[in-house]
Write an enzyme that holds these catalytic residues in place. Structure first.
Site, PDB file in Angstrom:
ATOM      1  N   LYS A 203     -10.628  -4.855  -4.608  1.00 28.44           N
ATOM      2  CA  LYS A 203     -11.703  -3.913  -4.899  1.00 28.44           C
ATOM      3  C   LYS A 203     -11.184  -2.554  -5.352  1.00 28.44           C
ATOM      4  CE  LYS A 203     -13.262  -3.845  -0.038  1.00 28.44           C
ATOM      5  NZ  LYS A 203     -12.094  -3.794   0.789  1.00 28.44           N
TER       6      LYS A 203
ATOM      7  N   LYS B 217       0.824  -1.213   0.000  1.00 35.35           N
ATOM      8  CA  LYS B 217       0.000   0.000   0.000  1.00 35.35           C
ATOM      9  C   LYS B 217       0.854   1.258   0.000  1.00 35.35           C
ATOM     10  CE  LYS B 217      -4.485  -1.554   1.508  1.00 35.35           C
ATOM     11  NZ  LYS B 217      -5.660  -1.333   2.361  1.00 35.35           N
TER      12      LYS B 217
ATOM     13  N   LYS C 234      -3.962 -10.852  -6.656  1.00 36.35           N
ATOM     14  CA  LYS C 234      -5.246 -10.960  -5.958  1.00 36.35           C
ATOM     15  C   LYS C 234      -6.310 -10.070  -6.632  1.00 36.35           C
ATOM     16  CE  LYS C 234      -6.147  -8.402  -2.285  1.00 36.35           C
ATOM     17  NZ  LYS C 234      -6.334  -7.791  -0.954  1.00 36.35           N
TER      18      LYS C 234
HETATM   19  P1  TYM Z   1     -10.741  -6.167   3.048  1.00 38.01           P
HETATM   20  O1  TYM Z   1     -11.790  -5.123   3.208  1.00 38.01           O
HETATM   21  O2  TYM Z   1      -9.606  -5.886   2.130  1.00 38.01           O
HETATM   22  O3  TYM Z   1     -11.397  -7.524   2.579  1.00 38.01           O
HETATM   23  C1  TYM Z   1     -12.506  -8.087   3.259  1.00 38.01           C
HETATM   24  C2  TYM Z   1     -12.357  -9.581   3.310  1.00 38.01           C
HETATM   25  O4  TYM Z   1     -12.298 -10.127   1.985  1.00 38.01           O
HETATM   26  C3  TYM Z   1     -11.144 -10.953   1.859  1.00 38.01           C
HETATM   27  N1  TYM Z   1     -10.658 -10.845   0.481  1.00 38.01           N
HETATM   28  C4  TYM Z   1     -10.445 -11.875  -0.332  1.00 38.01           C
HETATM   29  N2  TYM Z   1     -10.600 -13.198  -0.155  1.00 38.01           N
HETATM   30  C5  TYM Z   1     -10.306 -14.013  -1.203  1.00 38.01           C
HETATM   31  N3  TYM Z   1      -9.876 -13.536  -2.403  1.00 38.01           N
HETATM   32  C6  TYM Z   1      -9.712 -12.208  -2.620  1.00 38.01           C
HETATM   33  N4  TYM Z   1      -9.304 -11.753  -3.796  1.00 38.01           N
HETATM   34  C7  TYM Z   1     -10.002 -11.312  -1.555  1.00 38.01           C
HETATM   35  N5  TYM Z   1      -9.953  -9.958  -1.424  1.00 38.01           N
HETATM   36  C8  TYM Z   1     -10.347  -9.694  -0.162  1.00 38.01           C
HETATM   37  C9  TYM Z   1     -10.154 -10.403   2.867  1.00 38.01           C
HETATM   38  O5  TYM Z   1      -9.171 -11.369   3.208  1.00 38.01           O
HETATM   39  C10 TYM Z   1     -11.069 -10.041   4.013  1.00 38.01           C
HETATM   40  O6  TYM Z   1     -11.348 -11.203   4.787  1.00 38.01           O
HETATM   41  N6  TYM Z   1      -7.949  -5.703   7.188  1.00 38.01           N
HETATM   42  C11 TYM Z   1      -9.176  -6.259   6.648  1.00 38.01           C
HETATM   43  C12 TYM Z   1     -10.410  -5.776   7.357  1.00 38.01           C
HETATM   44  C13 TYM Z   1     -10.392  -5.957   8.835  1.00 38.01           C
HETATM   45  C14 TYM Z   1     -10.579  -7.169   9.538  1.00 38.01           C
HETATM   46  C15 TYM Z   1     -10.508  -6.823  10.918  1.00 38.01           C
HETATM   47  C16 TYM Z   1     -10.803  -8.491   9.144  1.00 38.01           C
HETATM   48  C17 TYM Z   1     -10.215  -4.978   9.761  1.00 38.01           C
HETATM   49  N7  TYM Z   1     -10.298  -5.479  11.009  1.00 38.01           N
HETATM   50  C18 TYM Z   1     -10.651  -7.787  11.914  1.00 38.01           C
HETATM   51  C19 TYM Z   1     -10.922  -9.453  10.147  1.00 38.01           C
HETATM   52  C20 TYM Z   1     -10.863  -9.106  11.507  1.00 38.01           C
HETATM   53  C21 TYM Z   1      -9.285  -5.866   5.191  1.00 38.01           C
HETATM   54  O7  TYM Z   1      -8.689  -4.928   4.739  1.00 38.01           O
HETATM   55  O8  TYM Z   1     -10.183  -6.612   4.485  1.00 38.01           O
END
Ligand code: TYM
Length: 334
Positions: A200, A115, A197
């Protein structure tokens, strides 16, 4: 906090329109836990501002993400659904845990490195300490299990290390959480560059399928998906494009990799890609219909947010009180 049930926590950033990576890797699995666990599913808006957001967009996406949670089958009566900034304990514990997280640990986080490279003009301190806030999210609720995609594994391991360190200094305070990473859908890849990956925030719209994309867009994006040399529909390391499409098809139909390979034996990439697009569009249609109903009802979403925030704040207060006492803060009697 229900003493009789173990806790699940997970979160999604409202930083873009969610993709089928978010859906298959995370949200679709959330509902599995609703009966057996006490589940907290959070829209992590505080995490989202580590990258510059337009305020109006952030607000709209926060409503949208909550509506998608519900549209994907999360019943607000059975799950605590809430927005992170509505429960101030997240930021508060985040600060305390910053003081138990090492600079070197945060420097090793690959997502921070990625990032920072992408946002070279805004490498802010929040981007750096982001994983500590994530640890706070998880540890506040004495979480046992965290369903996430594999990209969050390193952050999760850091959360465990922080919990262990704190417990070692002050005695048992936090439950040490485990990740739940669904094997087949741990990492859904970009349709344009299948070694990357699906994200979004990708600027190439053809690389991502969004949960809210119309049917014809979904089918068109899959038709354009990059495949590999050869013509066989087979999962293999040297066939990342086809392997990704097989995972997606399998996840939407409940079929295993060998079953999918068998189904498409002797068929061409064109037929296969069309079939993947169709199962994806079919599976998302009811989610989209439910989303349309919910997003038209802002008052309902606000009620869910309010109830979720009250329940979460109540539960978080217990952990906070324990933490304050342990680190030596004075708690005034109310
Ligand atoms: P974020 O918002 O990037 O993504 C949300 C969830 O989607 C999963 N994910 C994927 N899984 C499979 N293939 C992909 N291409 C893919 N892209 C995203 C992510 O692994 C995630 O589970 N840091 C986290 C948010 C967060 C969080 C937490 C999660 C903040 N606090 C506490 C769990 C527990 C994040 O940026 O997810």
């Amino acid at each position: 906090m229900y003493q009789d049930k173990k806790v699940v926590f997970s979160g999604v950033q409202p930083s873009g329109v969610l993709t089928i990576g978010n859906y298959l890797g995370a949200i679709k699995n959330f509902a599995y836990f609703s009966d057996a666990y006490h589940c907290y599913y959070c829209v992590v808006d505080e995490h989202a501002i580590t990258v510059r957001q337009m305020p109006a967009d952030l607000r709209r996406r926060t409503y949208e993400t909550l509506a998608l949670y519900i549209a994907c089958g999360l019943d607000p009566e059975k799950n605590t659904l809430f927005v992170q900034s509505h429960v101030s304990a997240h930021a508060e514990l985040g600060w305390i845990l910053d003081c138990y997280t090492m600079f070197g640990e945060l420097s090793r986080m690959t997502q921070f490195k990625d990032k920072s490279a992408k946002n070279a003009d805004n490498i802010n301190a929040g981007l750096f300490t982001y994983p500590t806030l994530m640890a706070a999210d998880i540890l506040l609720y004495q979480t046992e299990l965290v369903p996430v995609g594999v990209d969050q594994k390193q952050h999760l391991e850091l959360s465990r290390d922080i919990a262990l360190r704190f417990n070692q200094v002050y005695g048992d305070t936090f439950v040490v959480p485990d990740g739940y990473i669904a094997k087949e859908t741990a990492k859904i890849m970009s349709l344009a560059e299948p070694t990357k990956k699906m994200s979004k925030s990708d600027e190439n719209e053809n690389a991502v399928v969004r949960i809210l994309d119309p049917r014809d867009t979904i089918i068109r994006k899959f038709k354009r998906a990059v495949t590999d040399s050869g013509s066989e529909i087979r999962a293999a390391e040297d066939k990342p494009g086809v392997t990704n499409l097989i995972s997606i098809y399998g996840a939407f139909t409940g079929k295993s990799v060998p079953e999918v390979e068998k189904e498409f034996e002797g068929k061409g990439y064109g037929d296969f890609k069309l079939a993947v697009g169709e199962v994806c569009a079919d599976a998302l249609a009811p989610v989209q219909a439910q989303f349309a109903r919910l997003s038209a009802d802002k008052a309902y979403l606000e009620t869910v947010m309010k109830q979720g925030a009250e329940a979460a704040a109540h539960d978080a207060a217990r952990t906070m009180s324990k933490v304050r006492r342990k680190v030596g803060f004075i708690e005034l009697k109310r």
